[in-house]
Write a protein that holds these residues in place. Structure first.
Motif, PDB file in Angstrom:
ATOM      1  N   ALA A 188      41.638 -28.286  64.227  1.00 12.49           N
ATOM      2  CA  ALA A 188      40.608 -28.117  63.200  1.00 12.49           C
ATOM      3  C   ALA A 188      39.238 -28.574  63.697  1.00 12.49           C
ATOM      4  O   ALA A 188      38.233 -27.899  63.469  1.00 12.49           O
ATOM      5  CB  ALA A 188      40.998 -28.894  61.940  1.00 12.49           C
ATOM      6  N   ALA A 189      39.202 -29.709  64.385  1.00 10.82           N
ATOM      7  CA  ALA A 189      37.918 -30.217  64.901  1.00 10.82           C
ATOM      8  C   ALA A 189      37.311 -29.243  65.897  1.00 10.82           C
ATOM      9  O   ALA A 189      36.103 -28.965  65.854  1.00 10.82           O
ATOM     10  CB  ALA A 189      38.109 -31.594  65.539  1.00 10.82           C
ATOM     11  N   LEU A 190      38.119 -28.704  66.793  1.00 12.07           N
ATOM     12  CA  LEU A 190      37.612 -27.726  67.765  1.00 12.07           C
ATOM     13  C   LEU A 190      37.116 -26.465  67.068  1.00 12.07           C
ATOM     14  O   LEU A 190      36.064 -25.912  67.424  1.00 12.07           O
ATOM     15  CB  LEU A 190      38.697 -27.382  68.791  1.00 12.07           C
ATOM     16  CG  LEU A 190      39.095 -28.511  69.732  1.00 12.07           C
ATOM     17  CD1 LEU A 190      40.306 -28.106  70.560  1.00 12.07           C
ATOM     18  CD2 LEU A 190      37.930 -28.906  70.631  1.00 12.07           C
ATOM     19  N   HIS A 191      37.853 -26.024  66.075  1.00 17.01           N
ATOM     20  CA  HIS A 191      37.458 -24.845  65.302  1.00 17.01           C
ATOM     21  C   HIS A 191      36.116 -25.082  64.595  1.00 17.01           C
ATOM     22  O   HIS A 191      35.214 -24.248  64.649  1.00 17.01           O
ATOM     23  CB  HIS A 191      38.554 -24.521  64.287  1.00 17.01           C
ATOM     24  CG  HIS A 191      38.311 -23.305  63.483  1.00 17.01           C
ATOM     25  ND1 HIS A 191      38.465 -22.032  63.979  1.00 17.01           N
ATOM     26  CD2 HIS A 191      37.913 -23.156  62.202  1.00 17.01           C
ATOM     27  CE1 HIS A 191      38.168 -21.152  63.041  1.00 17.01           C
ATOM     28  NE2 HIS A 191      37.836 -21.815  61.942  1.00 17.01           N
ATOM     29  N   LEU A 192      35.986 -26.240  63.957  1.00 14.86           N
ATOM     30  CA  LEU A 192      34.739 -26.569  63.253  1.00 14.86           C
ATOM     31  C   LEU A 192      33.564 -26.688  64.216  1.00 14.86           C
ATOM     32  O   LEU A 192      32.449 -26.259  63.909  1.00 14.86           O
ATOM     33  CB  LEU A 192      34.918 -27.873  62.473  1.00 14.86           C
ATOM     34  CG  LEU A 192      35.864 -27.799  61.277  1.00 14.86           C
ATOM     35  CD1 LEU A 192      36.200 -29.200  60.782  1.00 14.86           C
ATOM     36  CD2 LEU A 192      35.269 -26.957  60.169  1.00 14.86           C
ATOM     37  N   ALA A 199      28.427 -24.619  66.418  1.00 13.50           N
ATOM     38  CA  ALA A 199      27.626 -24.088  67.519  1.00 13.50           C
ATOM     39  C   ALA A 199      27.138 -22.674  67.201  1.00 13.50           C
ATOM     40  O   ALA A 199      25.970 -22.349  67.431  1.00 13.50           O
ATOM     41  CB  ALA A 199      28.433 -24.089  68.812  1.00 13.50           C
ATOM     42  N   ALA A 200      27.990 -21.848  66.648  1.00  7.76           N
ATOM     43  CA  ALA A 200      27.614 -20.479  66.329  1.00  7.76           C
ATOM     44  C   ALA A 200      26.581 -20.434  65.210  1.00  7.76           C
ATOM     45  O   ALA A 200      25.599 -19.692  65.283  1.00  7.76           O
ATOM     46  CB  ALA A 200      28.853 -19.672  65.932  1.00  7.76           C
ATOM     47  N   GLU A 203      21.312 -19.799  62.059  1.00  3.87           N
ATOM     48  CA  GLU A 203      20.560 -20.190  60.868  1.00  3.87           C
ATOM     49  C   GLU A 203      20.212 -21.661  60.775  1.00  3.87           C
ATOM     50  O   GLU A 203      19.876 -22.153  59.719  1.00  3.87           O
ATOM     51  CB  GLU A 203      21.334 -19.767  59.619  1.00  3.87           C
ATOM     52  CG  GLU A 203      22.767 -20.253  59.618  1.00  3.87           C
ATOM     53  CD  GLU A 203      23.623 -19.550  58.593  1.00  3.87           C
ATOM     54  OE1 GLU A 203      24.230 -20.273  57.789  1.00  3.87           O
ATOM     55  OE2 GLU A 203      23.683 -18.318  58.602  1.00  3.87           O
ATOM     56  N   GLY A 204      20.319 -22.398  61.848  1.00  2.00           N
ATOM     57  CA  GLY A 204      19.986 -23.812  61.811  1.00  2.00           C
ATOM     58  C   GLY A 204      21.205 -24.688  61.613  1.00  2.00           C
ATOM     59  O   GLY A 204      22.298 -24.220  61.348  1.00  2.00           O
ATOM     60  N   ARG A 205      21.006 -25.953  61.737  1.00  3.57           N
ATOM     61  CA  ARG A 205      22.096 -26.926  61.677  1.00  3.57           C
ATOM     62  C   ARG A 205      22.659 -27.068  60.267  1.00  3.57           C
ATOM     63  O   ARG A 205      21.928 -27.046  59.287  1.00  3.57           O
ATOM     64  CB  ARG A 205      21.594 -28.282  62.150  1.00  3.57           C
ATOM     65  CG  ARG A 205      20.954 -28.234  63.518  1.00  3.57           C
ATOM     66  CD  ARG A 205      21.965 -28.593  64.559  1.00  3.57           C
ATOM     67  NE  ARG A 205      21.341 -28.641  65.871  1.00  3.57           N
ATOM     68  CZ  ARG A 205      21.837 -28.029  66.919  1.00  3.57           C
ATOM     69  NH1 ARG A 205      22.928 -27.331  66.824  1.00  3.57           N
ATOM     70  NH2 ARG A 205      21.257 -28.126  68.081  1.00  3.57           N
TER      71      ARG A 205
END
Length: 108
Positions: free
Chosen positions: A28-32, A37-38, A43-45
């Motif tokens: 889940a952490a890697l997915h998030l 990043a994408a 559209e910003g952070r």
């Protein structure tokens, strides 16, 4: 092998089954992080997404059965994400009282 579907219960750091299956939190952490990043390029952070990533990493760092190197890495990354969150938090504007005191112009 079919892809395993991750439910909301699997992502809750307080749920007991997650500590028995830390690979779900890692996944889940890697997915998030990938989504963060994408989205940051488009559209910003996203502060909420960064907060969820930090919570997942913090939860992983507390699992005693996790390899020490992975726990240490998760702890360090959790702290780095906390810094990202702190920097992205909107800063409160000074109150009217402070502005009046600094500028010296008081109107009633």
């Amino acid at each position: 092998m079919p892809a395993q579907k991750i439910s909301a219960n699997d992502l809750d750091p307080a749920a007991p089954p997650v500590s028995a299956r830390p690979e779900i939190l890692v996944s889940a952490a890697l997915h998030l992080m990938s989504h963060y990043a994408a989205e940051s390029q488009e559209e910003g952070r996203c502060l909420k997404l960064a907060s969820v990533i930090e919570r997942h990493l913090r939860a992983l760092a507390t699992i005693p059965d996790l390899a020490p190197v992975l726990r240490a890495t998760c702890q360090q990354l959790s702290q780095q994400w906390a810094t990202v969150i702190d920097r992205a938090m909107p800063r409160p504007s000074p109150s009217r009282w402070i502005a009046v005191r600094v500028n010296g112009s008081r109107t009633r």
